[in-house]
Design an enzyme around this catalytic site. Structure first.
Site, PDB file in Angstrom:
ATOM      1  N   PHE A 219       0.836  -1.199   0.000  1.00 45.65           N
ATOM      2  CA  PHE A 219       0.000   0.000   0.000  1.00 45.65           C
ATOM      3  C   PHE A 219       0.873   1.252   0.000  1.00 45.65           C
ATOM      4  CE2 PHE A 219      -2.334  -3.229   2.398  1.00 45.65           C
ATOM      5  CZ  PHE A 219      -3.637  -3.131   1.918  1.00 45.65           C
ATOM      6  N   ASP A 220       0.463   2.246  -0.767  1.00 48.50           N
ATOM      7  CA  ASP A 220       0.955   3.600  -0.550  1.00 48.50           C
ATOM      8  C   ASP A 220       0.267   4.128   0.709  1.00 48.50           C
ATOM      9  OD1 ASP A 220       2.085   6.144  -0.937  1.00 48.50           O
ATOM     10  OD2 ASP A 220       0.388   6.787  -2.167  1.00 48.50           O
ATOM     11  N   GLY A 221       0.769   5.239   1.232  1.00 44.06           N
ATOM     12  CA  GLY A 221       0.180   5.792   2.447  1.00 44.06           C
ATOM     13  C   GLY A 221      -0.870   6.854   2.183  1.00 44.06           C
ATOM     14  N   PHE A 336      -1.168  -0.888  -4.322  1.00 48.47           N
ATOM     15  CA  PHE A 336      -2.146   0.192  -4.417  1.00 48.47           C
ATOM     16  C   PHE A 336      -1.454   1.547  -4.290  1.00 48.47           C
ATOM     17  CE2 PHE A 336      -4.586  -3.378  -2.584  1.00 48.47           C
ATOM     18  CZ  PHE A 336      -5.681  -3.419  -3.443  1.00 48.47           C
ATOM     19  N   ASP A 338      -2.130   6.022  -5.364  1.00 53.48           N
ATOM     20  CA  ASP A 338      -3.017   7.032  -5.951  1.00 53.48           C
ATOM     21  C   ASP A 338      -2.348   7.842  -7.045  1.00 53.48           C
ATOM     22  OD1 ASP A 338      -2.511  10.105  -4.354  1.00 53.48           O
ATOM     23  OD2 ASP A 338      -1.376   8.311  -3.846  1.00 53.48           O
TER      24      ASP A 338
END
Length: 376
Positions: A219-221, A336, A338
């Site tokens: 995951f990105d943060g 993931f 954004d």
């Protein structure tokens, strides 16, 4: 005469415009329980079947995947776009015994099912499992090829939603969806706006081997696990102000982002393995891969996770360095993020990336990877 809606709530009538009385709601709930009991009895009576019984939806972690995310349907999509729906359906019927090739979400789904197998060994009667739903706007006539492909790969996908050209988004809530993966960016955006954790899948540009014994999720943060509040500071006021803001608010937890709930779901399942003294052999591993710097802005991230009661197995603070090379070392089944440029970097080096269209970053970067899976 008004038309009926397909996404009515349980507390409304069939056409969604007349609220049910409490007695009617209770009767509907009882009916649903009876239906589930009948389905359970049906599976329990199939003594010879090797297929595991699907978990009760209320107890499951439901992952909805589109047919173009699960399988490689680039050629099929081209036929649909260039020759129309009738030719497309005919093509699928003529090739219904030809298995579709794996798509970008395929190995992620396989890894979810591997986790389920381990959970069933440890907790034979527990229903807190992953439940995969095929969520597609394909016509029902195409369903035979999809079913044959699923059976060819021995996937345990029993629940389908085929909407015959209509958007399936309205059904996500009805299917109690925890995560929705699609190759259609517009549908993903619609799902995000409806409050459902969602991401657009992109096929990696090269093949890398995946771990077949451990589900790995990266995951990105900011704007993925967390809200985009800190990212807004960066975009509008620059890095120096961002560092100052994060240090001043180090002990204030960040608001949750769209994928926080899925990390929480993974954490619940991890604890089931820990309870059986299998922490070192847990088939789920999670990663935080963030462009943040550890010293200047990392503490707030870690303290936020702690305040949520969530663990992350590995936290990698890259201080603006490219994420692609790190992801090659991790070899996640899904990553993931954004930001589209991080998606592109991951994709080029062989990582299956999933774009989360959330937050202020969407206004600043409009490039899309050159990937046929996202063509309309």
């Amino acid at each position: 005469m008004s038309s009926c809606s397909s996404d009515q709530s349980p507390s409304s009538s069939a056409c969604g415009n007349i609220p049910l009385t409490p007695a009617q709601q209770q009767a509907a709930a009882v009916g649903a329980e009876q239906d589930w009991a009948a389905a359970k009895a049906f599976y329990d009576n199939l003594v010879s079947t090797k297929r595991p019984r699907p978990p009760k939806p209320q107890n499951a972690i439901t992952v909805a995947v589109s047919s173009r995310a699960l399988f490689d349907m680039v050629k099929d999509r081209k036929i649909y776009e260039e020759e129309g729906v009738e030719t497309y359906v005919k093509y699928q019927e003529e090739n219904e015994n030809v298995p579709l090739k794996p798509g970008p979400a395929f190995y992620f789904v396989k890894a979810l099912e591997q986790v389920n197998a381990r959970l069933r060994e440890l907790y034979p009667n527990d229903e807190e499992l992953f439940d995969i739903v095929l969520m597609t706007n394909n016509h029902a006539q195409v369903g035979v090829r999809l079913i044959n492909s699923i059976n060819h790969y021995s996937l345990s996908i029993e629940r389908f939603c085929m909407t015959g050209g209509e958007s399936p988004i309205g059904y996500l809530t009805a299917y109690l969806t925890n995560l929705y993966l699609s190759a259609d960016s517009e549908k993903v955006q619609e799902a995000i706006e409806a409050g459902i954790a969602s991401a657009t899948m992109f096929t990696a540009n090269k093949d890398i081997p995946y771990c077949d014994k451990q589900l790995r999720v990266a995951f990105d943060g900011d704007a993925v696990l967390f809200s985009d509040e800190s990212e807004q500071i960066v975009k509008e006021h620059g890095l120096d102000r961002f560092f100052e803001h994060e240090q001043m608010n180090e002990n204030k937890p960040l608001a949750q982002g769209p994928l926080k709930g899925f990390l929480e779901d993974l954490g619940k399942l991890q604890k089931k393995f820990y309870a059986k003294d299998e922490r070192l052999d847990c088939p789920i591993r999670t990663y935080l891969v963030t462009a943040r710097s550890a010293a200047s802005s990392g503490a707030r991230v870690l303290k936020t996770l702690r305040s949520w009661g969530l663990e992350i197995d590995e936290a990698l603070f890259l201080a603006g360095a490219p994420k692609g090379p790190i992801l090659v070392k991790i070899r996640p089944h899904i990553f993931f993020d954004d930001q589209m440029f991080h998606i592109e970097g991951a994709q080029q080096l062989g990582t299956v990336a999933a774009h989360v269209p959330y937050g202020i970053g969407q206004k600043y970067y409009k490039s899309k990877p050159k990937d046929d899976t996202v063509k309309k």
